[in-house]
Scaffold this motif. Structure first.
Motif, PDB file in Angstrom:
ATOM      1  N   ILE A   1      31.310  36.113  53.323  1.00 31.26           N
ATOM      2  CA  ILE A   1      30.489  36.459  52.321  1.00 31.26           C
ATOM      3  C   ILE A   1      31.218  36.923  51.170  1.00 31.26           C
ATOM      4  O   ILE A   1      31.994  38.181  51.207  1.00 31.26           O
ATOM      5  CB  ILE A   1      29.258  36.861  52.272  1.00 31.26           C
ATOM      6  CG1 ILE A   1      28.411  36.688  52.975  1.00 31.26           C
ATOM      7  CG2 ILE A   1      28.739  37.167  50.325  1.00 31.26           C
ATOM      8  CD1 ILE A   1      27.812  34.726  52.143  1.00 31.26           C
ATOM      9  N   HIS A   2      31.799  37.101  49.953  1.00 33.22           N
ATOM     10  CA  HIS A   2      32.923  37.466  49.380  1.00 33.22           C
ATOM     11  C   HIS A   2      31.968  37.172  47.735  1.00 33.22           C
ATOM     12  O   HIS A   2      31.785  36.119  46.929  1.00 33.22           O
ATOM     13  CB  HIS A   2      34.360  37.097  48.800  1.00 33.22           C
ATOM     14  CG  HIS A   2      35.052  37.707  48.536  1.00 33.22           C
ATOM     15  ND1 HIS A   2      36.851  37.192  48.874  1.00 33.22           N
ATOM     16  CD2 HIS A   2      35.162  38.065  47.575  1.00 33.22           C
ATOM     17  CE1 HIS A   2      37.258  38.364  48.271  1.00 33.22           C
ATOM     18  NE2 HIS A   2      36.717  39.047  47.268  1.00 33.22           N
ATOM     19  N   ALA A   3      31.970  38.455  46.743  1.00 29.58           N
ATOM     20  CA  ALA A   3      31.500  38.725  45.773  1.00 29.58           C
ATOM     21  C   ALA A   3      32.405  39.171  44.799  1.00 29.58           C
ATOM     22  O   ALA A   3      32.814  40.110  44.917  1.00 29.58           O
ATOM     23  CB  ALA A   3      30.162  38.904  46.022  1.00 29.58           C
ATOM     24  N   ILE A   4      32.689  38.542  43.563  1.00 28.56           N
ATOM     25  CA  ILE A   4      33.535  39.665  42.517  1.00 28.56           C
ATOM     26  C   ILE A   4      32.291  39.372  41.204  1.00 28.56           C
ATOM     27  O   ILE A   4      31.322  38.768  40.829  1.00 28.56           O
ATOM     28  CB  ILE A   4      34.791  38.918  42.463  1.00 28.56           C
ATOM     29  CG1 ILE A   4      34.285  37.019  41.600  1.00 28.56           C
ATOM     30  CG2 ILE A   4      35.238  38.440  43.635  1.00 28.56           C
ATOM     31  CD1 ILE A   4      36.138  36.729  41.001  1.00 28.56           C
ATOM     32  N   ASP A   5      32.654  40.388  40.833  1.00 29.29           N
ATOM     33  CA  ASP A   5      32.695  40.736  38.804  1.00 29.29           C
ATOM     34  C   ASP A   5      32.826  40.004  37.907  1.00 29.29           C
ATOM     35  O   ASP A   5      33.943  39.360  38.169  1.00 29.29           O
ATOM     36  CB  ASP A   5      31.887  42.555  38.770  1.00 29.29           C
ATOM     37  CG  ASP A   5      33.408  42.717  38.569  1.00 29.29           C
ATOM     38  OD1 ASP A   5      34.199  42.307  38.387  1.00 29.29           O
ATOM     39  OD2 ASP A   5      33.681  44.110  38.443  1.00 29.29           O
ATOM     40  N   GLN A   6      32.552  40.117  36.268  1.00 28.99           N
ATOM     41  CA  GLN A   6      33.670  39.676  35.895  1.00 28.99           C
ATOM     42  C   GLN A   6      34.247  39.771  34.914  1.00 28.99           C
ATOM     43  O   GLN A   6      35.365  39.043  34.723  1.00 28.99           O
ATOM     44  CB  GLN A   6      32.128  39.857  34.314  1.00 28.99           C
ATOM     45  CG  GLN A   6      32.625  41.058  33.895  1.00 28.99           C
ATOM     46  CD  GLN A   6      31.432  41.848  34.350  1.00 28.99           C
ATOM     47  OE1 GLN A   6      30.364  41.604  35.468  1.00 28.99           O
ATOM     48  NE2 GLN A   6      30.361  42.595  33.818  1.00 28.99           N
ATOM     49  N   ASN A   7      34.944  40.685  36.515  1.00 29.60           N
ATOM     50  CA  ASN A   7      36.245  41.046  35.875  1.00 29.60           C
ATOM     51  C   ASN A   7      37.765  40.685  36.551  1.00 29.60           C
ATOM     52  O   ASN A   7      38.641  40.729  37.194  1.00 29.60           O
ATOM     53  CB  ASN A   7      36.985  42.602  35.491  1.00 29.60           C
ATOM     54  CG  ASN A   7      36.230  43.699  34.385  1.00 29.60           C
ATOM     55  OD1 ASN A   7      35.967  42.363  33.267  1.00 29.60           O
ATOM     56  ND2 ASN A   7      35.400  44.162  34.223  1.00 29.60           N
ATOM     57  N   GLY A   8      36.928  40.065  38.061  1.00 24.93           N
ATOM     58  CA  GLY A   8      37.580  40.023  39.124  1.00 24.93           C
ATOM     59  C   GLY A   8      37.692  40.631  40.520  1.00 24.93           C
ATOM     60  O   GLY A   8      38.084  40.212  41.504  1.00 24.93           O
ATOM     61  N   LYS A   9      36.746  41.952  40.200  1.00 23.20           N
ATOM     62  CA  LYS A   9      36.913  42.934  41.611  1.00 23.20           C
ATOM     63  C   LYS A   9      36.230  42.540  42.200  1.00 23.20           C
ATOM     64  O   LYS A   9      34.764  42.440  41.522  1.00 23.20           O
ATOM     65  CB  LYS A   9      36.904  44.052  40.275  1.00 23.20           C
ATOM     66  CG  LYS A   9      36.952  45.453  40.982  1.00 23.20           C
ATOM     67  CD  LYS A   9      36.422  46.676  40.387  1.00 23.20           C
ATOM     68  CE  LYS A   9      37.587  47.020  39.406  1.00 23.20           C
ATOM     69  NZ  LYS A   9      37.421  48.223  38.724  1.00 23.20           N
ATOM     70  N   LEU A  39      37.325  45.751  48.754  1.00 24.90           N
ATOM     71  CA  LEU A  39      36.650  45.542  47.912  1.00 24.90           C
ATOM     72  C   LEU A  39      37.185  46.937  46.749  1.00 24.90           C
ATOM     73  O   LEU A  39      37.682  47.925  47.387  1.00 24.90           O
ATOM     74  CB  LEU A  39      35.325  47.254  48.476  1.00 24.90           C
ATOM     75  CG  LEU A  39      34.214  46.430  49.145  1.00 24.90           C
ATOM     76  CD1 LEU A  39      33.828  47.582  50.286  1.00 24.90           C
ATOM     77  CD2 LEU A  39      33.568  45.522  48.041  1.00 24.90           C
ATOM     78  N   ASN A  40      36.440  47.000  45.299  1.00 24.02           N
ATOM     79  CA  ASN A  40      36.941  46.994  44.123  1.00 24.02           C
ATOM     80  C   ASN A  40      38.772  46.977  43.783  1.00 24.02           C
ATOM     81  O   ASN A  40      39.335  47.775  42.932  1.00 24.02           O
ATOM     82  CB  ASN A  40      36.946  48.704  44.392  1.00 24.02           C
ATOM     83  CG  ASN A  40      35.911  49.161  44.412  1.00 24.02           C
ATOM     84  OD1 ASN A  40      34.517  48.393  44.064  1.00 24.02           O
ATOM     85  ND2 ASN A  40      34.567  49.863  45.905  1.00 24.02           N
ATOM     86  N   LYS A  41      38.982  45.468  44.199  1.00 25.76           N
ATOM     87  CA  LYS A  41      40.447  46.013  43.938  1.00 25.76           C
ATOM     88  C   LYS A  41      40.168  43.996  43.402  1.00 25.76           C
ATOM     89  O   LYS A  41      39.572  43.089  43.655  1.00 25.76           O
ATOM     90  CB  LYS A  41      41.338  45.124  45.245  1.00 25.76           C
ATOM     91  CG  LYS A  41      41.871  46.853  46.222  1.00 25.76           C
ATOM     92  CD  LYS A  41      42.291  47.238  45.581  1.00 25.76           C
ATOM     93  CE  LYS A  41      42.161  48.352  46.116  1.00 25.76           C
ATOM     94  NZ  LYS A  41      43.056  48.664  47.313  1.00 25.76           N
ATOM     95  N   ASN A  42      41.427  44.115  42.280  1.00 21.63           N
ATOM     96  CA  ASN A  42      41.284  42.868  41.566  1.00 21.63           C
ATOM     97  C   ASN A  42      41.670  41.543  42.653  1.00 21.63           C
ATOM     98  O   ASN A  42      42.389  41.607  43.918  1.00 21.63           O
ATOM     99  CB  ASN A  42      41.617  42.444  40.636  1.00 21.63           C
ATOM    100  CG  ASN A  42      41.379  41.074  39.452  1.00 21.63           C
ATOM    101  OD1 ASN A  42      42.011  40.440  40.191  1.00 21.63           O
ATOM    102  ND2 ASN A  42      41.554  41.728  38.701  1.00 21.63           N
ATOM    103  N   LEU A  43      40.561  40.537  42.531  1.00 27.16           N
ATOM    104  CA  LEU A  43      41.104  39.203  43.589  1.00 27.16           C
ATOM    105  C   LEU A  43      43.017  38.849  43.803  1.00 27.16           C
ATOM    106  O   LEU A  43      43.199  38.722  45.033  1.00 27.16           O
ATOM    107  CB  LEU A  43      40.424  37.991  42.913  1.00 27.16           C
ATOM    108  CG  LEU A  43      40.837  37.289  44.201  1.00 27.16           C
ATOM    109  CD1 LEU A  43      39.245  37.164  45.713  1.00 27.16           C
ATOM    110  CD2 LEU A  43      39.505  35.824  43.761  1.00 27.16           C
ATOM    111  N   LEU A  44      43.704  38.918  42.487  1.00 22.34           N
ATOM    112  CA  LEU A  44      44.708  38.454  42.963  1.00 22.34           C
ATOM    113  C   LEU A  44      45.583  39.421  43.095  1.00 22.34           C
ATOM    114  O   LEU A  44      46.941  39.247  43.092  1.00 22.34           O
ATOM    115  CB  LEU A  44      45.007  37.845  41.352  1.00 22.34           C
ATOM    116  CG  LEU A  44      43.878  36.862  40.841  1.00 22.34           C
ATOM    117  CD1 LEU A  44      44.807  36.241  39.775  1.00 22.34           C
ATOM    118  CD2 LEU A  44      44.422  35.569  41.848  1.00 22.34           C
TER     119      LEU A  44
END
Length: 471
Positions: A27-35, A55-60
């Motif tokens: 399970i992997h979820a990100i917020d609207q900023n890709g974090k 956690l709390n890092k941008n996906l890219l």
């Protein structure tokens, strides 16, 4: 209930976290900023990452994707529609390849997309099996003429291998990953009087013990639930050669059974009471020092001495760098034919880089670098530094960029003071390099992303992150 700010995790959060960690899907979820805001234990196992590193890092900032391929999470976040049962291959920050089947959904609140969540099933091992567990029967392409190199190191091994073709003794081929061990094994088979019989190759690391045993020795119908009457690879290779690749990955119990087959020249199928005579030449390969493998318990000593009637040691590419120009030209010619191109060679800068690189992946790595470069080349006749795959440039460019920063007093002052933190230095290196590439391609996102080996999405994120724009 715990008082506010007491540090106690709320009861609902404890249940939620326990559920996340116990379910057998990632399970992997990100917020609207890709974090990343949710990342469970299974996803950590699949991707080989510590939860705290994601956690709390941008996906890219943590994962990279093949060129022209976007993150399914970010795609859903941007477009707002679900993506179901999509296979995705990508890489973690350490370069590990991951392949998953994803179901990805947008999180929408009051008509606004506020994030995305992905449910992933790991198929990395299955993909590896499909690629690697290919039995080759009578399909040996390589002979001694296929082995490239005029260096003394490789010529000595070729001559020793040719002498081995006169007998049917077992052979142990020792060499690092990517040195061409199977090429030598096929050449020995094709040069022997067994060349008209089957050549079967099995990667012993490609399957779990429960499957490899039945595959090697065969099964008798009814030996276990679902078992059918099936000959093993020893029987299928009758009269020919059986290559056991990465032998050191077999567990000691299976190595003991293998030793019995070699000594008795008979094989017994699982669940059977009958021994069947076999006439098979065994060639085994290992990718580490055999005596270290014995000391560490990865190879039984008696099996080693039984197999190593003849031992061949394939030199790594770093010990035969004089062969690099010939190997490079061979791979360029190969991919010219496959891709319909007319590349002539590599420029002096690239050749110099190749000669100073240690090649941990050996010849296989060199081939992948050439193939990758030829995917990025346009109309040029020569492969230059800009065409090399981004991951290889990342390995070789740090010294080059460090020299630039040193000369311009960006890294260290003349008095040896003002040493910058690593994060700041790496940011400056990346900013400098991306700016250089963007100017080279006149800020054409598509061409620059292709040259860098990343998606447009990834490149746009980094340009925005470092405030790189056309001025």
């Amino acid at each position: 209930m715990a008082a506010k700010n007491s540090g106690t995790i709320p009861v609902k959060n404890i249940y939620f976290q326990r559920i996340l960690d116990e379910i057998d899907v990632g399970i992997h979820a990100i917020d609207q900023n890709g974090k990343t805001i949710i990342y469970n234990r299974k996803m950590s196992e699949i991707e080989g990452m510590h939860i705290g590193d994601v956690l709390n890092k941008n996906l890219l900032d943590v994962f990279s994707f093949n060129q022209n391929e976007d993150s399914t999470l970010l795609d859903v976040l941007q477009k707002g529609h679900a993506i179901k049962n999509v296979k995705q291959t990508y890489f973690n920050i350490r370069g590990k390849e991951i392949t998953t089947i994803n179901n990805t959904f947008p999180i929408i609140e009051e008509g606004k997309i506020i994030g995305a969540i992905e449910i992933a099933r790991d198929i990395t091992k299955l993909e590896k099996l499909i690629r690697e567990n290919m039995n080759k029967k009578g399909n040996t392409r390589y002979t001694f003429d296929s082995i490239i190199g005029k260096s003394k190191q490789i010529q000595e091994v070729i001559e020793a291998s040719k002498r081995v073709t006169r007998t049917s003794s077992s052979v142990l081929i020792v060499g690092e990953t990517g040195t061409g061990k199977e090429l030598f094994a096929q050449s020995i088979h094709n040069g022997s009087n067994r060349s008209g019989k089957p050549f079967i190759s099995q990667n012993c690391a490609a399957l779990p013990d429960s499957l490899i045993e039945g595959l090697l020795f065969g099964t008798k119908k009814g030996a276990f639930t679902g078992a059918i009457e099936r000959p093993g690879l020893f029987e299928q290779a009758e009269g020919g050669t059986l290559l056991l690749d990465e032998l050191n990955s077999l567990n000691p119990a299976l190595q003991a059974k293998l030793l019995r087959v070699l000594q008795e020249k008979t094989v017994r199928r699982i669940g059977d009471t009958k021994d069947r005579e076999i006439d098979v030449r065994i060639i085994a390969t290992i990718n580490e020092d055999p005596f270290e493998a014995i000391a560490q318990g990865r190879i039984r000593k008696d099996l080693y001495y039984r197999l190593s009637v003849v031992s061949l040691f394939i030199p790594p590419l770093r010990e035969r760098k004089e062969d690099i120009p010939e190997l490079v030209q061979y791979f360029i010619d190969k991919y010219n034919q496959l891709f319909g191109m007319n590349v002539k060679g590599i420029d002096d800068e690239v050749l110099n880089i190749f000669h100073h690189y240690d090649w941990p992946g050996n010849i296989r790595e060199l081939e992948h670098i050439i193939e990758g470069a030829m995917n990025l080349i346009d109309q040029e006749d020569l492969i230059s530094y800009i065409h090399l795959p981004i991951h290889f440039r990342n390995k070789t460019q740090l010294k080059k960029e460090a020299d630039i920063f040193s000369q311009s007093n960006h890294l260290i002052s003349q008095k040896g003071k003002n040493i910058k933190p690593l994060d700041q230095y790496l940011k400056e290196v990346e900013t400098y390099y991306l700016t250089k590439i963007m100017k080279h391609y006149q800020f054409n996102i598509t061409k620059a992303a292709e040259a860098l080996g990343m998606s447009r999405q990834n490149l746009q994120y980094r340009l925005k992150k470092y405030n790189i724009n056309k001025k």
